[in-house]
Design a protein around this motif. Structure first.
Motif, PDB file in Angstrom:
ATOM      1  N   THR A 104       0.830  -1.209   0.000  1.00  0.00           N
ATOM      2  CA  THR A 104       0.000   0.000   0.000  1.00  0.00           C
ATOM      3  C   THR A 104       0.867   1.264   0.000  1.00  0.00           C
ATOM      4  O   THR A 104       0.587   2.214   0.730  1.00  0.00           O
ATOM      5  N   PRO A 105       1.918   1.299  -0.821  1.00  0.00           N
ATOM      6  CA  PRO A 105       2.787   2.486  -0.824  1.00  0.00           C
ATOM      7  C   PRO A 105       2.113   3.653  -1.538  1.00  0.00           C
ATOM      8  O   PRO A 105       1.202   3.457  -2.359  1.00  0.00           O
ATOM      9  N   PRO A 106       2.540   4.873  -1.267  1.00  0.00           N
ATOM     10  CA  PRO A 106       2.045   6.011  -2.048  1.00  0.00           C
ATOM     11  C   PRO A 106       2.524   5.886  -3.496  1.00  0.00           C
ATOM     12  O   PRO A 106       3.483   5.165  -3.785  1.00  0.00           O
ATOM     13  N   GLU A 109       6.147   5.929  -4.613  1.00  0.00           N
ATOM     14  CA  GLU A 109       7.071   4.947  -4.043  1.00  0.00           C
ATOM     15  C   GLU A 109       6.793   3.519  -4.514  1.00  0.00           C
ATOM     16  O   GLU A 109       7.331   2.563  -3.962  1.00  0.00           O
ATOM     17  N   ASN A 110       5.966   3.358  -5.531  1.00  0.00           N
ATOM     18  CA  ASN A 110       5.650   2.022  -6.021  1.00  0.00           C
ATOM     19  C   ASN A 110       6.873   1.364  -6.667  1.00  0.00           C
ATOM     20  O   ASN A 110       7.440   1.926  -7.611  1.00  0.00           O
ATOM     21  N   PRO A 111       7.290   0.186  -6.201  1.00  0.00           N
ATOM     22  CA  PRO A 111       8.376  -0.541  -6.880  1.00  0.00           C
ATOM     23  C   PRO A 111       7.918  -0.953  -8.277  1.00  0.00           C
ATOM     24  O   PRO A 111       6.819  -1.505  -8.430  1.00  0.00           O
ATOM     25  N   VAL A 115       4.547  -2.978  -9.847  1.00  0.00           N
ATOM     26  CA  VAL A 115       3.658  -2.367 -10.845  1.00  0.00           C
ATOM     27  C   VAL A 115       3.473  -3.323 -12.023  1.00  0.00           C
ATOM     28  O   VAL A 115       2.342  -3.582 -12.471  1.00  0.00           O
ATOM     29  N   GLN A 116       4.562  -3.864 -12.518  1.00  0.00           N
ATOM     30  CA  GLN A 116       4.488  -4.771 -13.665  1.00  0.00           C
ATOM     31  C   GLN A 116       3.704  -6.038 -13.332  1.00  0.00           C
ATOM     32  O   GLN A 116       2.893  -6.512 -14.130  1.00  0.00           O
TER      33      GLN A 116
END
Length: 263
Positions: A104-106, A109-111, A115-116
Motif C-alpha cells: 500500500t505504498p504512495p 514509491e511504487n516498486p 507495478v508490472q
C-alpha cells in the motif's frame, strides 16, 4: 404465474483463473454443484489437485481439468487452449478471477516490479484470456465472460494507486467489450467486491497476519462464498438477461475506506 426459469449450467464448460484459493475456489465448488465441467487454472498445482479431489468427492459425476499455469505467461495462453482435452475445448463461461495487490505504498514509491506484476496479472492476462477464448464464443454465438473486478474499479483511495488503476482498467475494458459484443448472445459481467477476507489481503499486506487481522477486526467482512454466489447469480439468469456489474459491500461498509467497526 409460472416459476421463473433460470439457466441450467449442467455440462457447460467453465474456465476459472486463480482457482487455487479464495473466490476462484469458491466459484469452482458452486459451478460443480450446478453440474458444470471445470477448467481450473493456477500456479499452485498441489492446491488444484486437492480442490479437484474435494469436488469429485462432493459432487457425483463432477468433471474437473486442472492446469498449472501462471497467467502472466501471456504468450503461452494459446498453447494452453490448444492443449485442452476435447471434452473441455469449448469454453462457455470464462471467469477471469486471478488478481493481486502488492503493498500500500504512495504512488511515488511504487516498486516498478510490483507495478508490472499487478498490471500483467490484473489487466493484461484478462485481455489475453478474452482474446484467446472469446472468438470461440463469437463463432458459437453463445457464452459468458465474468471479470472479477473490485470497488477499486469504481473509486480510488490512498495507498491503492496501482491496484485501483488496474481495476479501473478492467471496468473500462469490460464495458467496452460489452459494446463490442452487443450484437451477439454473449454476456459480459463485472463483479466488484468490497472487503472480502481471503488470502488476497494477506498477500497485499506482505504476509503480515497481525495487520490483516487488525484490518478485519470489529466487523464482518464478505467471504469468498458470498462472491461466488453473485457469480452464480449472473451466470444462471435467463439467456435474455445480462447483469453488467454487481458492486458488493459488507453490511458495515459504504466505500473502500468507510467501514464501521465495533469498539
Amino acid at each position: 404465474m409460472a416459476t421463473y426459469e433460470t439457466l441450467d449450467l449442467k455440462d457447460k464448460v467453465v474456465l476459472i483463473t486463480g482457482a487455487s484459493a479464495g473466490i476462484g475456489e469458491a466459484c469452482a465448488h458452486r459451478m460443480a454443484e450446478a453440474g458444470a465441467k471445470l477448467i481450473l487454472i493456477a500456479r499452485r498445482v498441489a492446491k488444484l489437485e486437492q480442490i479437484k479431489e474435494d469436488i469429485e468427492k462432493a459432487y457425483e459425476g463432477a468433471k474437473v481439468h486442472i492446469i498449472k499455469f501462471d497467467v502472466k505467461d501471456l504468450d503461452k495462453i494459446g498453447e494452453l487452449k490448444a492443449g485442452l482435452p476435447e471434452e473441455f475445448s469449448k469454453v462457455h463461461i470464462l471467469v477471469n478471477n486471478a488478481g493481486v495487490a502488492l503493498g500500500t505504498p504512495p504512488a511515488h514509491e511504487n516498486p516498478i516490479e510490483d507495478v508490472q506484476t499487478m498490471l500483467q496479472t490484473n489487466v493484461s492476462s484478462v485481455m489475453a484470456f478474452v482474446s484467446t477464448f472469446a472468438p470461440g464464443m463469437v463463432e458459437r454465438n453463445a457464452g459468458h465472460i465474468v471479470n472479477i473486478s473490485s470497488i477499486a474499479g469504481h473509486e480510488a483511495y490512498p495507498g491503492g494507486s496501482v491496484y485501483c488503476a488496474t481495476k479501473h482498467a478492467i471496468d473500462a475494458y469490460t464495458t467496452a467489450m460489452r459494446h463490442d459484443l452487443v450484437g451477439t448472445n454473449i454476456r459480459v459481467t463485472a463483479i466488484s467486491p468490497g472487503a472480502v477476507r481471503t488470502e488476497f489481503t494477506l498477500v497485499r499486506f506482505g504476509q503480515d497476519a497481525e495487520r490483516e487481522d487488525t484490518f478485519y477486526k470489529g466487523f464482518t467482512p464478505l467471504n469468498a462464498r458470498d462472491i461466488a454466489d453473485n457469480v452464480m447469480y449472473c451466470c444462471t439468469r435467463p439467456s435474455h438477461v445480462q447483469i453488467g456489474d454487481i458492486i458488493i459491500y459488507a453490511t458495515k461498509q459504504s466505500s473502500a475506506k468507510s467501514i464501521a467497526k465495533n469498539e
